[in-house]
Every structure is written in C-alpha cells, then in structure tokens.
Design a protein around this motif. Structure first.
Motif: not given
Length: 184
Positions: A47-48, A51-52, A54-55, A128, A161, A171-172
């Motif tokens: 998931n991380n 997410s990265l 996606r950013f 990040r 971000s 959050q992450y």
C-alpha cells in the motif's frame, strides 16, 4: 517486497528510493516472529509503495508521452545520484558540456517540467520515503537533501503533496512492530 519496489520503479519512483524502502522493509521482516505480523507488514508495504507512486504520478502528470533525449537522461541520472546535494543547472550543463539554456529548454520539452522543478520533485519524493521509513526529523531530512532551510523544504513539500512533512509522516509512517500483544 522486491516485486513491489520494482513495480514502483516502473510506476515512476526513483530507483534509489525504492530500493532503500525495500531494504528497510526487509530489515523489519527479519525482526518479525509471527506470520500475522509478516502479512500485515507486507500488505502495508504494498500500500505504501502504491501511495508513493500515486503521489509521483499526480506530481508529474503521467498521462503525457515522455520524449527521450540522451542529455536529459544524463541530467536525470546526475540528479538521482546527487539528491543529497545542492544541484544547479549550471553545474549539470558544465558536466554535460552544453549550455544551461539549451539543457533547460531540452528538459522542458522532454520532461514537461523545468529542470529545477524536476530536482525539487525528486527531492520531495525521496523526502516522502525518508519520512515514512527513517527516524530522521524533518529538519534532518531538509538538511540531508540540501534544502537551504526547514521552511524552504516544508514549502516545497506542501506544494507537491498538499500536506506538511509532519502531517505526511503522521499519516504514512510505518509504526514499529513491538511483537504480539499479550492475550488474556
């Protein structure tokens, strides 16, 4: 874990950052003692990574077609190799034996963003990762990545971000695994 990092690289993540994250997860896996913890950690890692990516895609406008040029690729590789330093277009142009204006225009044409914005995007992407996987403070990360100040770092991070470095970290960030909870 390796497959997730490779997928993230294909998705646009900096290879150095992806492999660093992978290494951090592997070290955490080696400390685990329970299969349930492993399953949770692997799921969280996937998931991380997603997410990265996606950013990164949100930042780079991944829908556009990227043109390749050898000078731009060399400039990008220089950036990837020197993310922990201050990077100037003038120095990169000297190393590539070309004019700064030429490489700047070429960079915009091929990447769709300015050289400076590319450098900042890559530094924020690495930040990040560091916020999620390291114990470094925001001040230490700003210094490590060659930002002139913590506020300069925070301004660029928030612009890309939508949240401050501290908010992103809350959050992450991966929480430390302390072992199975006592049953009783």
């Amino acid at each position: 874990m390796v497959l997730a990092s490779r997928a993230a690289i294909r998705g646009g993540m900096n290879p150095e950052a992806a492999f660093s994250l992978c290494d951090a997860y592997i070290m955490k896996i080696e400390a685990l003692r329970d299969i349930r913890e492993l399953q949770g950690l692997v799921g969280g890692a996937q998931n991380n990574f997603a997410s990265l990516v996606r950013f990164l895609r949100q930042d780079s406008g991944s829908a556009r077609q990227v043109q390749r040029h050898p000078l731009v690729e060399k400039a990008k590789n220089y950036v990837y190799d020197h993310l922990h330093e201050k990077i100037s277009l003038t120095n990169v142009a000297k190393l590539l034996h070309t004019n700064p204006n030429y490489i700047s225009n070429l960079f915009v044409r091929c990447e769709g963003i300015s050289f400076t914005d590319f450098v900042l995007r890559e530094k924020v992407a690495l930040a990040r990762s560091l916020l999620v996987y390291s114990q470094l403070s925001c001040r230490e990360i700003a210094s490590t990545l060659g930002f002139s100040s913590q506020s300069h770092f925070g301004r660029h991070f928030k612009r890309s971000s939508g949240m401050t470095p501290a908010q992103f970290q809350r959050q992450y960030a991966i929480t430390e695994i302390t072992g199975p909870s006592p049953e009783g």
